[in-house]
Design a protein around this motif. Structure first.
Motif, short mmCIF file in Angstrom:
data_model
loop_
_atom_site.label_atom_id
_atom_site.label_comp_id
_atom_site.label_asym_id
_atom_site.label_seq_id
_atom_site.Cartn_x
_atom_site.Cartn_y
_atom_site.Cartn_z
N GLN A 185 0.58 -1.53 0.47
CA GLN A 185 0.23 -0.08 -0.16
C GLN A 185 0.84 1.13 -0.58
N GLY A 186 1.93 1.11 -1.12
CA GLY A 186 2.78 2.23 -0.89
C GLY A 186 3.55 2.44 0.20
N ARG A 187 4.01 3.43 1.03
CA ARG A 187 5.14 3.62 1.66
C ARG A 187 4.80 2.23 2.75
N GLU A 188 3.55 1.86 2.94
CA GLU A 188 3.14 0.88 4.24
C GLU A 188 3.26 -0.63 3.61
N VAL A 189 2.65 -1.25 4.55
CA VAL A 189 1.98 -2.93 3.86
C VAL A 189 1.05 -3.12 4.95
N ALA A 190 -0.51 -3.69 5.05
CA ALA A 190 -0.78 -4.41 5.34
C ALA A 190 -0.61 -5.92 5.27
N VAL A 191 -0.93 -5.88 6.60
CA VAL A 191 -0.90 -7.34 6.96
C VAL A 191 -1.43 -8.34 8.13
N GLU A 192 -1.55 -9.30 7.86
CA GLU A 192 -2.59 -10.33 8.44
C GLU A 192 -2.11 -10.86 8.78
N ALA A 193 -1.61 -11.46 10.57
CA ALA A 193 -0.42 -12.83 11.02
C ALA A 193 -2.22 -12.79 12.01
N ARG A 194 -1.35 -14.34 12.22
CA ARG A 194 -2.40 -14.84 13.03
C ARG A 194 -1.55 -15.85 14.39
N THR A 195 -2.04 -15.36 15.51
CA THR A 195 -1.26 -16.07 16.44
C THR A 195 -1.72 -17.75 16.23
N ALA A 196 -0.63 -18.46 17.53
CA ALA A 196 -0.81 -19.84 17.80
C ALA A 196 -2.22 -20.50 18.25
N ASP A 197 -3.02 -20.22 18.74
CA ASP A 197 -4.33 -19.72 19.04
C ASP A 197 -5.31 -19.42 17.95
N GLY A 198 -4.92 -18.46 16.80
CA GLY A 198 -6.21 -18.82 15.59
C GLY A 198 -6.30 -16.90 15.52
N VAL A 199 -6.12 -16.50 16.52
CA VAL A 199 -6.00 -14.60 16.34
C VAL A 199 -5.90 -13.98 15.65
N ARG A 200 -6.81 -13.22 14.56
CA ARG A 200 -6.25 -12.83 13.73
C ARG A 200 -6.05 -11.39 13.45
N LEU A 201 -4.49 -11.16 13.35
CA LEU A 201 -4.36 -8.90 14.08
C LEU A 201 -3.72 -8.85 12.51
N HIS A 202 -4.41 -7.63 12.17
CA HIS A 202 -4.31 -6.94 11.27
C HIS A 202 -3.34 -5.56 11.74
N LEU A 203 -2.19 -5.32 10.74
CA LEU A 203 -1.23 -4.17 11.38
C LEU A 203 -0.85 -3.45 9.77
N ARG A 204 -0.51 -1.95 9.91
CA ARG A 204 0.01 -1.70 8.44
C ARG A 204 1.10 -1.67 9.56
N THR A 205 2.60 -1.18 8.13
CA THR A 205 4.27 -1.89 8.77
C THR A 205 4.57 -1.12 7.50
N PRO A 206 5.90 -0.03 8.51
CA PRO A 206 6.75 -0.26 6.73
C PRO A 206 7.73 -0.92 6.74
N ASP A 207 7.59 -1.66 7.68
CA ASP A 207 8.60 -2.73 7.36
C ASP A 207 7.86 -3.53 6.30
N ARG A 208 8.69 -4.90 5.47
CA ARG A 208 8.20 -6.44 4.05
C ARG A 208 8.15 -7.39 5.13
N PRO A 209 7.79 -7.62 5.94
CA PRO A 209 7.87 -9.29 6.57
C PRO A 209 7.09 -9.72 5.62
N ALA A 210 7.57 -10.79 5.22
CA ALA A 210 6.79 -11.95 4.06
C ALA A 210 5.93 -12.90 4.89
N PRO A 211 4.89 -13.51 3.91
CA PRO A 211 4.56 -14.56 4.63
C PRO A 211 4.69 -15.58 4.67
N GLY A 212 4.83 -16.41 6.33
CA GLY A 212 5.39 -17.38 6.89
C GLY A 212 6.26 -16.62 7.60
N HIS A 213 6.83 -15.36 7.97
CA HIS A 213 7.29 -14.99 8.67
C HIS A 213 7.22 -15.08 10.22
#
Length: 354
Positions: free
Chosen positions: A304-332
C-alpha cells in the motif's frame, strides 16, 4: 431562513411501526459541518429526510432558534439539498440547472450570471456548461446538483453521500472544495456518509448511528481516539476487535489475555476481573518488535505504498491486522506490541444500539 442554532429534540421516525430513527437529539450551531455516519440502514438518510421535510416525524420536533420547522413544508424551510438521485431538469443545460433557483428568487441578471459562473468553476464543469444532464457522466451530474444547492447560499445545506459517484481523484479534490466552500460561505452543513475517512476529514462533529440510534456524538479526534463502544470502534477503523478476558486491574489500566495473547490496555468503561471484553486496536497502532510481545505468523501482505497491510495469526488462531513500513513475508514469525493508550477495552455487554 437564517438561525443561530438548529435543534432536533427527540426526533423519531417509524416505518410501519418499526423504528427507522429513534430519539435523535442534537443542537447544530450556525457554521458547523455535521456528518451523520454509519452503515447502510442505520438511519442517517432518514434523519436527513426528516430535516428536509421529506418525511414527517413520528415523535419529536425541529427548531431554528424559536421557530418550529417540522410543521413547515420543505419549500418554506429554505434549505439546499443534494441527494444521491440528482433530480436535475433533463431539458435544461448545466448552466440553466444551476441558475434556476437564483432566477426563481428574481435576483438581478448580472448577479445570477456571476454566482452561476462561480459555482460552475467550483465543480470544474466549465467545458460542460452548455450540455444537458443526459450528456454527462454520473459524477458530472452529481457536481451539477452540488453547484445548484450551494449557489443559493442557503442557511443549511443537506448532502446525502454527494461524492459517492465520483472517481477517487475527483472525490479527494471535491472533498477539499466542499470544505473550502463551507468555510468561505459560512454555510451550515449536514452531510450523510458511510465513509469514515470522508467524515473525519470534512466534519466539525460526527454523529454515529446504528439501527436508528445514536451511538456517539463528538469531534473527529474524539471518535478517532476514544470511540464510545465497540460498534463505533468497528466503524471508525478499529479492525482488530479481539475477545479477551480481564486478568488484572490497575486504575483504568487492565491486563487482557487469551491463550498466548496478552495485552495491557485502557478500559473505556468500568470492567471487573474476569470480565469478557472486546479489545479494539487500529492496524496502525500495532507495531513489530524484536521479542517479549505477541508471537504471530504472517499470512497475507498487501502493498500500500509507503506501508504494507499485514494479516497475521497467533498460535491460538487469533487474526491480527497491522500496517507497517517493514516488509515481512508470508510465513515469517513476528512479534507484535501496542501502546496501552491505543488498546481500548470495551465491555462486551455494552448494549450499544439495541
Amino acid at each position: 431562513m437564517s438561525f443561530d442554532k438548529l435543534r432536533l429534540d427527540g426526533v423519531t421516525r417509524r416505518f410501519a411501526g418499526r423504528p427507522g430513527l429513534v430519539d435523535l437529539t442534537l443542537t447544530i450551531e450556525r457554521g458547523e459541518f455535521i456528518a451523520l455516519l454509519g452503515p447502510s440502514g442505520c438511519g442517517k438518510s432518514t434523519a436527513l429526510n426528516c430535516l428536509a421535510g421529506l418525511l414527517p416525524l413520528s415523535v419529536g420536533s425541529i427548531w431554528a432558534d424559536d421557530t418550529r420547522l417540522d410543521t413547515l413544508p420543505p419549500e418554506r424551510r429554505g434549505f439546499g439539498m443534494v441527494f444521491q438521485n440528482y433530480a436535475l431538469f433533463p431539458h435544461m443545460s448545466v448552466r440553466r440547472n444551476i441558475a434556476f433557483g437564483l432566477q426563481m428568487r428574481r435576483l438581478p441578471r448580472a448577479e445570477v450570471r456571476r454566482r452561476t459562473d462561480e459555482a460552475i468553476t467550483l465543480v470544474q464543469l466549465e467545458e460542460h456548461a452548455a450540455k444537458l444532464p443526459g450528456q454527462l457522466s454520473g459524477g458530472q451530474q452529481q457536481r451539477v446538483a452540488i453547484a445548484r444547492a450551494v449557489v443559493l447560499e442557503p442557511a443549511l445545506v443537506l448532502m446525502d453521500e454527494p461524492l459517492s459517484n465520483l472517481d477517487a481523484k475527483l472525490r479527494l479534490e471535491m472533498r477539499t472544495e466542499l470544505r473550502r466552500l463551507h468555510q468561505s460561505l459560512g454555510l451550515t452543513t449536514v452531510y450523510v456518509t458511510h465513509d469514515q475517512e470522508e467524515a473525519l476529514s470534512l466534519a466539525d462533529r460526527l454523529v454515529v448511528l446504528r439501527d436508528g440510534r445514536v451511538q456517539q456524538i463528538g469531534t473527529p479526534e474524539q471518535l478517532h481516539t476514544r470511540p464510545a463502544n465497540r460498534h463505533v470502534a468497528d466503524f471508525m477503523g478499529y479492525r482488530n476487535l479481539l475477545p479477551l478476558t480481564v486478568t488484572e486491574k490497575v486504575g483504568d489500566r487492565v491486563v487482557l489475555a487469551r491463550g498466548d495473547l496478552r495485552l495491557i490496555g485502557t478500559a473505556v468503561a468500568p470492567v471487573d476481573l474476569g470480565d469478557e471484553v472486546t479489545v479494539g486496536i487500529r492496524p496502525e497502532d500495532l507495531r513489530l518488535v524484536d521479542a517479549d510481545a505477541i508471537p504471530a505468523t504472517v499470512e497475507v501482505v498487501e502493498y500500500q505504498g509507503r506501508e504494507v497491510a499485514v494479516e497475521a495469526r497467533t498460535a491460538d488462531g487469533v487474526r491480527l491486522h497491522l500496517r507497517t513500513p517493514d516488509r515481512p513475508a508470508p510465513g515469517h514469525k513476528i512479534h507484535v506490541a501496542a501502546d496501552p493508550d491505543r488498546v481500548l477495552a470495551f465491555p462486551t455487554d455494552d448494549g450499544a444500539g439495541g
